[in-house]
Design an enzyme around this catalytic site. Sequence first.
Site, PDB file in Angstrom:
ATOM      1  N   GLY A   7       0.943  -1.184  -0.161  1.00  0.00           N
ATOM      2  CA  GLY A   7       0.032   0.097   0.270  1.00  0.00           C
ATOM      3  C   GLY A   7       0.987   0.926   0.111  1.00  0.00           C
ATOM      4  O   GLY A   7       1.369   1.580   0.867  1.00  0.00           O
ATOM      5  N   ARG A  31      -1.509  -2.884  -5.257  1.00  0.00           N
ATOM      6  CA  ARG A  31      -2.559  -3.788  -5.767  1.00  0.00           C
ATOM      7  C   ARG A  31      -2.303  -4.410  -6.778  1.00  0.00           C
ATOM      8  O   ARG A  31      -2.596  -5.663  -7.747  1.00  0.00           O
ATOM      9  CB  ARG A  31      -3.546  -3.919  -5.203  1.00  0.00           C
ATOM     10  CG  ARG A  31      -3.808  -4.054  -3.111  1.00  0.00           C
ATOM     11  CD  ARG A  31      -5.007  -3.426  -3.397  1.00  0.00           C
ATOM     12  NE  ARG A  31      -5.670  -2.528  -3.578  1.00  0.00           N
ATOM     13  CZ  ARG A  31      -7.091  -2.394  -3.637  1.00  0.00           C
ATOM     14  NH1 ARG A  31      -7.945  -4.067  -3.678  1.00  0.00           N
ATOM     15  NH2 ARG A  31      -7.750  -1.237  -4.209  1.00  0.00           N
ATOM     16  N   ASN A  98      -7.194   1.425   9.658  1.00  0.00           N
ATOM     17  CA  ASN A  98      -8.458   1.119  11.028  1.00  0.00           C
ATOM     18  C   ASN A  98      -9.645   0.288  10.732  1.00  0.00           C
ATOM     19  O   ASN A  98      -9.644  -0.445  10.091  1.00  0.00           O
ATOM     20  CB  ASN A  98      -9.230   2.433  10.419  1.00  0.00           C
ATOM     21  CG  ASN A  98      -8.878   3.953  10.697  1.00  0.00           C
ATOM     22  OD1 ASN A  98      -7.813   3.835  11.605  1.00  0.00           O
ATOM     23  ND2 ASN A  98      -8.860   5.267  10.036  1.00  0.00           N
ATOM     24  N   LYS A 176      -8.974   2.681  19.459  1.00  0.00           N
ATOM     25  CA  LYS A 176      -9.457   3.218  18.106  1.00  0.00           C
ATOM     26  C   LYS A 176     -10.305   3.195  17.782  1.00  0.00           C
ATOM     27  O   LYS A 176     -10.811   4.215  17.894  1.00  0.00           O
ATOM     28  CB  LYS A 176      -8.032   2.895  17.704  1.00  0.00           C
ATOM     29  CG  LYS A 176      -7.763   3.609  16.244  1.00  0.00           C
ATOM     30  CD  LYS A 176      -7.367   4.844  16.616  1.00  0.00           C
ATOM     31  CE  LYS A 176      -7.313   5.495  15.096  1.00  0.00           C
ATOM     32  NZ  LYS A 176      -6.557   5.231  13.786  1.00  0.00           N
ATOM     33  N   ASN A 180     -13.078   5.607  16.196  1.00  0.00           N
ATOM     34  CA  ASN A 180     -13.048   5.847  14.217  1.00  0.00           C
ATOM     35  C   ASN A 180     -15.191   5.543  14.649  1.00  0.00           C
ATOM     36  O   ASN A 180     -15.900   5.900  14.017  1.00  0.00           O
ATOM     37  CB  ASN A 180     -12.655   4.659  13.790  1.00  0.00           C
ATOM     38  CG  ASN A 180     -11.373   5.231  13.751  1.00  0.00           C
ATOM     39  OD1 ASN A 180     -10.437   4.211  13.752  1.00  0.00           O
ATOM     40  ND2 ASN A 180     -10.681   6.385  13.500  1.00  0.00           N
ATOM     41  N   ASN A 184     -15.510   9.310  12.515  1.00  0.00           N
ATOM     42  CA  ASN A 184     -15.469   9.277  11.571  1.00  0.00           C
ATOM     43  C   ASN A 184     -17.078   9.182  10.764  1.00  0.00           C
ATOM     44  O   ASN A 184     -17.509  10.002   9.585  1.00  0.00           O
ATOM     45  CB  ASN A 184     -15.240   7.545  11.117  1.00  0.00           C
ATOM     46  CG  ASN A 184     -13.709   7.823  11.078  1.00  0.00           C
ATOM     47  OD1 ASN A 184     -12.954   8.296  11.911  1.00  0.00           O
ATOM     48  ND2 ASN A 184     -13.005   7.007  10.371  1.00  0.00           N
ATOM     49  N   ASN A 194     -13.123  17.160  12.442  1.00  0.00           N
ATOM     50  CA  ASN A 194     -13.616  16.537  13.842  1.00  0.00           C
ATOM     51  C   ASN A 194     -13.339  17.503  14.547  1.00  0.00           C
ATOM     52  O   ASN A 194     -14.407  17.181  15.779  1.00  0.00           O
ATOM     53  CB  ASN A 194     -12.416  15.750  14.622  1.00  0.00           C
ATOM     54  CG  ASN A 194     -11.695  14.891  12.873  1.00  0.00           C
ATOM     55  OD1 ASN A 194     -12.374  14.378  11.959  1.00  0.00           O
ATOM     56  ND2 ASN A 194     -10.402  14.077  13.623  1.00  0.00           N
ATOM     57  N   SER A 244     -10.401  10.468   7.975  1.00  0.00           N
ATOM     58  CA  SER A 244     -10.405   9.177   7.050  1.00  0.00           C
ATOM     59  C   SER A 244     -11.943   9.521   5.995  1.00  0.00           C
ATOM     60  O   SER A 244     -11.836   9.117   4.882  1.00  0.00           O
ATOM     61  CB  SER A 244      -9.444   8.017   7.447  1.00  0.00           C
ATOM     62  OG  SER A 244     -10.585   7.295   8.062  1.00  0.00           O
TER      63      SER A 244
HETATM   64  O1  KPL Z   1      -8.255   7.980  12.882  1.00  0.00           O
HETATM   65  C1  KPL Z   1      -9.056   8.835  12.600  1.00  0.00           C
HETATM   66  C2  KPL Z   1      -9.369   8.313  10.951  1.00  0.00           C
HETATM   67  O2  KPL Z   1      -9.634   9.727  10.920  1.00  0.00           O
HETATM   68  O3  KPL Z   1      -9.998   7.882  10.673  1.00  0.00           O
HETATM   69  C3  KPL Z   1      -9.472  10.428  13.404  1.00  0.00           C
HETATM   70  C4  KPL Z   1      -9.033   9.252  14.929  1.00  0.00           C
HETATM   71  C5  KPL Z   1     -10.777  10.263  13.367  1.00  0.00           C
HETATM   72  C6  KPL Z   1      -8.339  10.816  12.611  1.00  0.00           C
HETATM   73  O4  KPL Z   1      -9.208  11.579  11.835  1.00  0.00           O
END
Ligand code: KPL
Length: 297
Positions: A7, A31, A98, A176, A180, A184, A194, A244
Site C-alpha cells: 500500500g 495492488r 483503521n 481506536k 473511529n 468518522n 473533527n 479518513s
Molecule cells: O483515525 C482517524 C480517522 O480519521 O480515521 C481519526 C482519529 C478520527 C482522526 O481523524
Amino acid sequence: MKITVLGCGALGQIWLAALEQQGHEVQGWLRVPQPYCSVNVIGLNGETLNKTFIANDPAFLGDSELLIVTLKAWQVSEAVKNMQSVLPAHCPVLLLHNGMGTLDELQGLPQPLLRGVTTHAARRDGTVIVHVASGITHIGPVSAAGEDMSELAEILHRALPDVAWHNNVASAAWQKLAVNCVINPLSVFYNCTNGELAEHRQEIEALSNEVAAVMEREGQHTSREWLIDYVLEVIRSTAGNTSSMLQDIRAQRRTEIDYINGYVIRRGRAQGISSPENSRLYEFIKRKEQDYDRESI
Ligand code: KPL
C-alpha cells in the site's frame, strides 16, 4: 532490514520514506502491480523527500524480513493472501489500518501476525503527502508466532517514533475503534471537521455508550464515562482534521464502515446487544456509497 510496504498511500509513503532514511532496504507493493512507486512526502520538519522505490519485486518479497500493510481494511485480506505463497513463513506481517475484522479473514495465515494502531496523521495534497502530525504507533502480537517480536518496536521506533510494544494490543485497537465509530461517521453526517463535532454531544454519548457496552462484553476494560472523555479528547486533539471517512466519501471511495461501526454491530449482535445509533449511521454511510453509482450516471 529488508522491508516490503504493502500500500503506497499516505501512511505507506511515510513509512517507506522513514525506513529508507534509517538505512533499511525497502520496496513498495501496489495492488495493481507496478515496477516502481513514487514517494513524495513533506515531513514534519518541512523537508521534502521525493524518491522512486522499486515495487512488486517477487524476489525482494521472498527475502523480506517484515511486511507492513498500510491498505484500507477492506483491501487487506485479499492482498495479503495473494502474497502469502512468496512471503517467507517466518516474515512478520504488521497490519496498520483503521477498524477491526481483518484478523478473522486472515485466520490460518502461516506468517506471524502483528496489529498496529497509529495516531500519525497525513493528508494528500495533490501529488504530495503531507505528514501533518506526529503520533504514537502501538504494536503487538495477534498470533502466537508474533509474541516474541518486541524488538521490532525498537527498530520501527528508530525510523518513525514513537512506536510502543504491547503484549495486549487489543486494548489499544478497541480504543481506536471506539474513536473511529464516533468521529468518522458523524463527520460525514455533519460534513464537518473533527473539531466541529464537539457541538453534537448527544450523538457522541449515544455512540460511545453502545461501543462501551460491546467492549465490556468482549472483555475489554472500559467504562462509558471514560470512553466519552477519551473520544472528546481525540476530537480536541484532531480538531482541524478531516476524518479518513469523510475524505473517502468526498473522493467517492469505498469507506471502512464495515470494519468500524459494522464490526461493533456484528460483535454486539453476537453478544445479544443491539446498537441502534451505530446501525443508523452504518446505514447512512452505506446509502452514501450506493449514491456514488447514481451520481456518476
Ligand atoms: O483515525 C482517524 C480517522 O480519521 O480515521 C481519526 C482519529 C478520527 C482522526 O481523524
